[in-house]
Design a protein around this motif. Structure first.
Motif: not given
Ligand SMILES: Nc1ncnc2c1ncn2[C@@H]1O[C@H](COP(=O)(O)OP(=O)(O)OP(=O)(O)O)[C@@H](O)[C@H]1O
Ligand SMILES: [Mg+2]
Lengths: 360, 279
Positions: A16, A240, A255, B95-96, B100-101, B103, B105-106, B119, B121-122, B125-126, B129, B156, B160
């Motif tokens: 990835t 958000r 979420l 991707r968007e 949102r999954g 959220y 963590h942010q 992190e 984005d990764l 990506e995971r 995939e 999604m 999370q």
């Protein structure tokens, strides 16, 4: 068994890591460059401001406008004309920004593409409250209007929501729009009853009535500014949350969002914005409907971008409407609120016919 | 640590009581399958377990603490849920949506900064995939097939990165190959990261095969709990679904294989079935 450290362990990091970079911006298409589009939007707004200062019964060259702004000469008649247009332009800016933000946020909070301060009855509530205040208590001046407008806007928002929420499937977009339209019609006819029966109220109300940003002065604008700023901060800060709400209440809660609190806080911001915009400029419809939809074309469904774009482009539309209204029926003026309705009504019809009412 | 339990849980919508005094534990680090007839309250139970629905009586605890007493975002970093009918906004890209999954963590301002994004984005990506949706990443969710969309929603939920994952019918709309793929993927997740998983599933045979633990529900209560081999009996299937069946051993996995008996196309259950056109 699992701990926070294992939580972060990737399923397959090597594969990835390399792809993450390559795939990052792929597919966002025209949205790829949202920051650049925002700059374009600001330029459009600047043009609208310049037009608002230059165009009118007495046209000015941009050079004159520039001189009047940078090197004001009190004896120059043209400079004086430009200066009288400044408060009007600033009012268009702040009221437009407020309506754009409020419209976008309303669409997000109610997950309703038809939401707009005009359609949802919020402006009508504010307008009736102001007229009642003038009639019963002889209140005049924007600082008095503004509190009345808040009360009216807030009450109307709650009433529309309650009417629409009756029945099994709850507050669907179309039911909200219908309830808003019905309430608006009712409130405006009540308002007209008052106006018809009181010449004095009518006189005081005239300039304010159909959404004109003409005849404004600095004291009016300044009295609304604190509320507008507070509302704008609240709504911009909800971006958000609105993104989460867009996924439906269940996913938003999953979420980690407090859905009820988010709706409440954002609605407070909306009422502040709609109430003060209406108190300052009169009820102006459709700006809050049209602009956020147009903006989504550039931003996609991300409220972190929809809100700032709407805040910039809604005043551009309002100022443009005001400018067109000044010259289209010379020597008289068509109020900006009527011009925005001419632009907005077809868009509303298109949105309803598109039939995607349920998803936003 | 991620142990989810319900004690004396009663869940209702206004006056309609759907789940009544239910007690259970979703075994930690295991894959649990929840089965039962339509409208018996499976989705309602998942909503109760994930704090979407406030219990009118009883408690739900995660690692011993009432989930309603924990901060929502902190809980969302530990407990993830994919509802049965999630809503995608117009024109959102895959991707968007998967992003949102992230959220929970942010932080509020973090979402604007680009530096810390790698992190997140990764993780996105995971998730893409793992669900074979990487090639869909730039497409609009509106334009996907039902099965593709389902996999995007699973992505999604995966993004999370929670210790407990609750999935409500994650394989509806999927063709058989993708159903198996999703269940394999969830099993991988469970084995590699010890994720505790609870899945509502209608396909009893797949449930039997992939479950470490089965919960069978009937009108809002639990009528059977335990390993698939003990739960999926002809009696229980008759009781829960009102359906006559034969249960045999799955020749591939040894788990119970439920063969439904309808009014047509079944030979009398007592005689072994012979293929008439075989010889
Ligand atoms: N939001 C709601 N308001 C009122 N009643 C509801 C609501 N959601 C579900 N119910 C009712 O609760 C009962 C259980 O519904 P639930 O969705 O939990 O069933 P389920 O076991 O998940 O069914 P299915 O297999 O069809 O998904 C049903 O009778 C349903 O009508
Ligand atoms: Mg269900």
């Amino acid at each position: 068994m699992t701990t926070r450290t294992t939580t972060a362990r990737p399923l397959s990091r090597q594969a990835t890591a390399t792809r993450a970079k390559a795939g990052n911006d792929a597919g966002t298409g025209h949205r790829g460059n949202r920051a650049a589009w925002l700059v374009v939007a600001v330029v459009v707004l600047a043009v609208a401001c310049a037009a608002s200062l230059a165009i009118g019964a007495r046209g000015m060259s941009l050079g004159t406008v520039w001189q009047a702004l940078t090197a004001f000469n009190p004896d120059d008649g043209n400079h004086a004309v430009v200066h009288t247009r400044i408060p009007r332009t600033v009012l268009g800016l702040v009221a437009g920004a407020a309506l754009g933000l409020a419209g976008a946020a309303m669409q997000g909070v109610s997950r309703n593409p038809l939401a707009d301060p005009g359609i949802m009855g919020v402006n009508a509530g504010a307008a009736l409250a102001v007229v009642t205040g003038i009639y019963l208590f002889g209140i005049s001046g924007a600082s008095g209007y503004i509190w009345l407008a808040f009360i009216g806007a807030g009450t109307a928002a709650v009433v529309v929501y309650l009417i629409a929420a009756m029945g099994r499937e709850g507050a669907t977009p179309v039911k909200l729009a219908l309830a808003g339209a019905a309430l608006s019609a009712g409130l405006y006819s009540l308002m007209n009853v008052i106006l018809v029966s009181s010449q004095d109220t009518l006189d005081r109300f005239r300039f304010w009535q159909v959404g004109g940003i003409a005849g404004s002065d600095w004291s009016v604008i300044l009295s609304g500014l604190p509320f507008l700023s507070a509302g704008a901060l609240i709504v911009l800060g909800s971006a958000r949350t609105l993104n989460g709400l867009a996924l439906g209440d269940d996913v938003a809660r999953g979420l980690g969002q407090n859905v009820a609190l988010a709706r409440g806080v954002t609605s407070l911001g909306i009422v502040l914005l709609c109430g003060s915009a209406t108190a300052l400029a009169g009820p102006i419809g459709f700006v809050g409907l049209v602009v956020p939809h147009a903006v989504r074309f550039f931003t996609g469904p991300d409220y972190r971008w929809i809100l700032p774009f709407s805040m910039v482009l809604a005043p551009a539309l309002l100022l443009a409407s005001d400018v067109v209204g000044r010259v289209v029926l010379l020597p008289s003026e068509v109020p900006a609120g009527i011009m925005t309705a001419i632009v907005g009504a077809p868009v509303f019809v298109w949105l309803v016919r598109r039939g995607k009412g349920a998803s936003l | 640590m991620a142990q989810l339990s319900a004690r004396g849980l009663t869940l209702q919508y206004e006056q309609r009581r759907v789940v009544e005094r239910l007690s259970t534990t979703i075994p930690e680090g295991k894959v649990t399958m929840i089965v039962g007839a339509n409208a018996c309250g499976k989705s309602t139970l998942l909503r109760g377990l994930s704090r979407l629905l406030k219990p009118s009586a009883g408690v739900v605890t995660l690692d011993g603490k009432d989930i309603h007493s924990r901060p929502a975002r902190e809980l969302a970093r530990t407990l993830g849920l994919l509802p049965q009918h999630p809503i995608a906004p117009d024109c959102i890209t895959v991707r968007e949506l998967v992003g949102r999954g992230r959220y929970p963590h942010q932080g509020f301002f973090r979402s604007w900064r680009t530096g810390d994004q790698s992190e997140h984005d990764l993780a996105v990506e995971r998730a893409l995939e793992a669900t074979s949706t990487l090639e869909l990443a730039g497409r609009n969710v509106d334009e996907l097939s039902g099965g593709q969309r389902q996999r995007v929603w699973i992505a999604m939920a995966l993004a999370q990165e929670t210790d407990v994952l609750l999935l409500d019918e994650p394989t509806t709309y999927l063709d058989l190959a993708h159903q198996v793929e999703v269940l394999d993927l969830i099993t991988d997740l469970n084995r590699r990261r010890g994720t505790t998983v609870a899945i509502v599933l209608h396909d009893l045979n797949l449930a039997a095969r992939y479950a470490d633990h089965v919960i069978a529900m009937k009108s809002g209560t639990i009528v059977g709990e335990g390993p698939a081999s003990q739960i999926f009996t002809e009696d229980l299937v008759g009781d829960v679904f009102g359906l006559e069946s034969r249960v045999v051993a799955d020749p591939l996995s040894g788990t119970p294989l439920i063969l439904p008996i309808g009014r047509h196309h079944t030979a009398t259950p007592s005689t072994p079935v012979e293929l008439e056109f075989a010889s």
